[in-house]
Design an enzyme around this catalytic site. Structure first.
Site, PDB file in Angstrom:
ATOM      1  N   GLU A 161      11.188 -32.419  70.559  1.00 35.30           N
ATOM      2  CA  GLU A 161       9.881 -32.990  70.250  1.00 35.30           C
ATOM      3  C   GLU A 161       9.747 -34.401  70.819  1.00 35.30           C
ATOM      4  O   GLU A 161      10.508 -35.298  70.433  1.00 35.30           O
ATOM      5  CB  GLU A 161       9.681 -33.053  68.734  1.00 35.30           C
ATOM      6  CG  GLU A 161       8.368 -33.700  68.320  1.00 35.30           C
ATOM      7  CD  GLU A 161       8.258 -33.928  66.824  1.00 35.30           C
ATOM      8  OE1 GLU A 161       7.119 -34.015  66.332  1.00 35.30           O
ATOM      9  OE2 GLU A 161       9.305 -34.037  66.149  1.00 35.30           O
ATOM     10  N   ASP A 199       3.808 -31.982  69.097  1.00 38.80           N
ATOM     11  CA  ASP A 199       3.171 -32.688  67.988  1.00 38.80           C
ATOM     12  C   ASP A 199       1.942 -33.411  68.539  1.00 38.80           C
ATOM     13  O   ASP A 199       2.056 -34.355  69.320  1.00 38.80           O
ATOM     14  CB  ASP A 199       4.149 -33.674  67.358  1.00 38.80           C
ATOM     15  CG  ASP A 199       3.619 -34.274  66.065  1.00 38.80           C
ATOM     16  OD1 ASP A 199       2.476 -34.773  66.075  1.00 38.80           O
ATOM     17  OD2 ASP A 199       4.341 -34.259  65.056  1.00 38.80           O
ATOM     18  N   GLN A 229       2.502 -29.207  65.784  1.00 42.72           N
ATOM     19  CA  GLN A 229       2.287 -29.974  64.554  1.00 42.72           C
ATOM     20  C   GLN A 229       1.035 -30.831  64.701  1.00 42.72           C
ATOM     21  O   GLN A 229       0.644 -31.208  65.814  1.00 42.72           O
ATOM     22  CB  GLN A 229       3.492 -30.850  64.238  1.00 42.72           C
ATOM     23  CG  GLN A 229       4.725 -30.046  63.837  1.00 42.72           C
ATOM     24  CD  GLN A 229       5.953 -30.908  63.628  1.00 42.72           C
ATOM     25  OE1 GLN A 229       6.205 -31.844  64.375  1.00 42.72           O
ATOM     26  NE2 GLN A 229       6.735 -30.585  62.610  1.00 42.72           N
ATOM     27  N   GLU A 256       2.077 -31.918  59.444  1.00 44.46           N
ATOM     28  CA  GLU A 256       3.023 -33.005  59.204  1.00 44.46           C
ATOM     29  C   GLU A 256       2.250 -34.316  59.027  1.00 44.46           C
ATOM     30  O   GLU A 256       2.290 -35.207  59.867  1.00 44.46           O
ATOM     31  CB  GLU A 256       4.029 -33.113  60.362  1.00 44.46           C
ATOM     32  CG  GLU A 256       5.235 -33.962  60.008  1.00 44.46           C
ATOM     33  CD  GLU A 256       6.224 -34.095  61.149  1.00 44.46           C
ATOM     34  OE1 GLU A 256       7.431 -34.062  60.881  1.00 44.46           O
ATOM     35  OE2 GLU A 256       5.787 -34.239  62.309  1.00 44.46           O
TER      36      GLU A 256
END
Length: 258
Positions: free
Chosen positions: A143, A178, A204, A240
């Site tokens: 990530e 993300d 995310q 998240e």
């Protein structure tokens, strides 16, 4: 149709951690993720998942010493044995939780670390991790994380992750995209999602700039959810984010997709 997983490290913090599973299920979630499971037994977590009829979407490998600001081990030269131990521990948890995806945090390079040596370490560790995880039917994720939240983190942009994934060359090494981090570091989110759809293994979300609910801030998430459908991503989307108040009070954004 997007499918959302509650991140129990951030959401439902008004409950004790083990009670967040049932709270997430009551709120309409079908899956959960969290940062780290290691304070609890895998057997207890499996019971909570089964009781709430939830899927375990994702969790992270042990990150090193979190209290000493370690944020992963994969790119740290000289810590290869620690990373191998972290991988073994994560897989031992993933099996009883039926969790098919693990995030291997790259880490913050200690002062004076040669970036080229860190990259070689990262590639070698991920290659071994992917091979080991494949035996358990697990995908390893990497990530990119923004430099505002974690200054000095080794991996910051999706294009950098692509280069690493291509160099490692393992089918079960993929991108954890993300959107919050990408907006801060790159922007151009729809283009980024489309450009990296072929390597994306998990997504995310959170509002930018304050990491609150996705209906707060500068990102047009309903538009991006359509893009996510368009690119054919059908995995879980991890929520998240840090709720502004009680978690359930801020879930109006979820109503169209419950």
């Amino acid at each position: 149709m997007p499918r959302f997983a509650a991140n129990l490290s951030m959401m439902f913090s008004e409950y004790d951690f083990l009670d967040r599973f049932s709270a997430a299920a009551d709120a309409g979630f079908k899956a959960v993720e969290y940062l780290f499971p290691y304070e609890y037994s895998a057997e207890e977590l499996a019971r909570r998942l089964e009781s709430a009829k939830l899927t375990q979407a994702l969790f992270n490998l042990p990150p090193g010493d979190w209290a000493k600001a370690e944020r992963g081990l994969a790119a740290l030269p000289g810590r290869e044995a620690d990373f191998a131990h972290a991988l073994d521990r994560a897989i031992a948890y993933a099996r009883p939780l039926n969790c098919a995806k693990l995030h291997a945090m790259a880490g913050i390079l200690p002062p004076g670390t040669d970036p080229a040596a860190a990259r070689r370490t990262y590639v070698a560790n991920l290659r071994r991790a992917a091979e080991h995880a494949a035996e358990a039917g697990i995908t390893i994720l990497i990530e990119p994380i923004n430099t505002r939240d974690i200054p000095g983190y080794f991996l910051n942009r999706p294009a950098e992750a692509r280069a690493i994934i291509e160099e490692v060359g393992a089918a079960n090494l993929r991108l954890q995209f993300d959107i919050y981090h990408c907006q801060i570091m790159v922007g151009d989110l729809a283009t980024q999602l489309r450009a990296h759809a072929d390597i994306t293994g998990h997504i995310q979300i959170a509002g930018v700039p304050d990491r609150h609910e996705p209906d707060v801030g500068e990102i047009n998430y309903p538009y991006l959810f359509n893009v996510i459908d368009e690119i054919g991503y059908d995995g879980w989307i991890g929520c998240e984010y840090r709720p502004r108040g009680e978690t359930a009070d801020g879930l109006g954004w979820l109503d169209p997709w419950r």
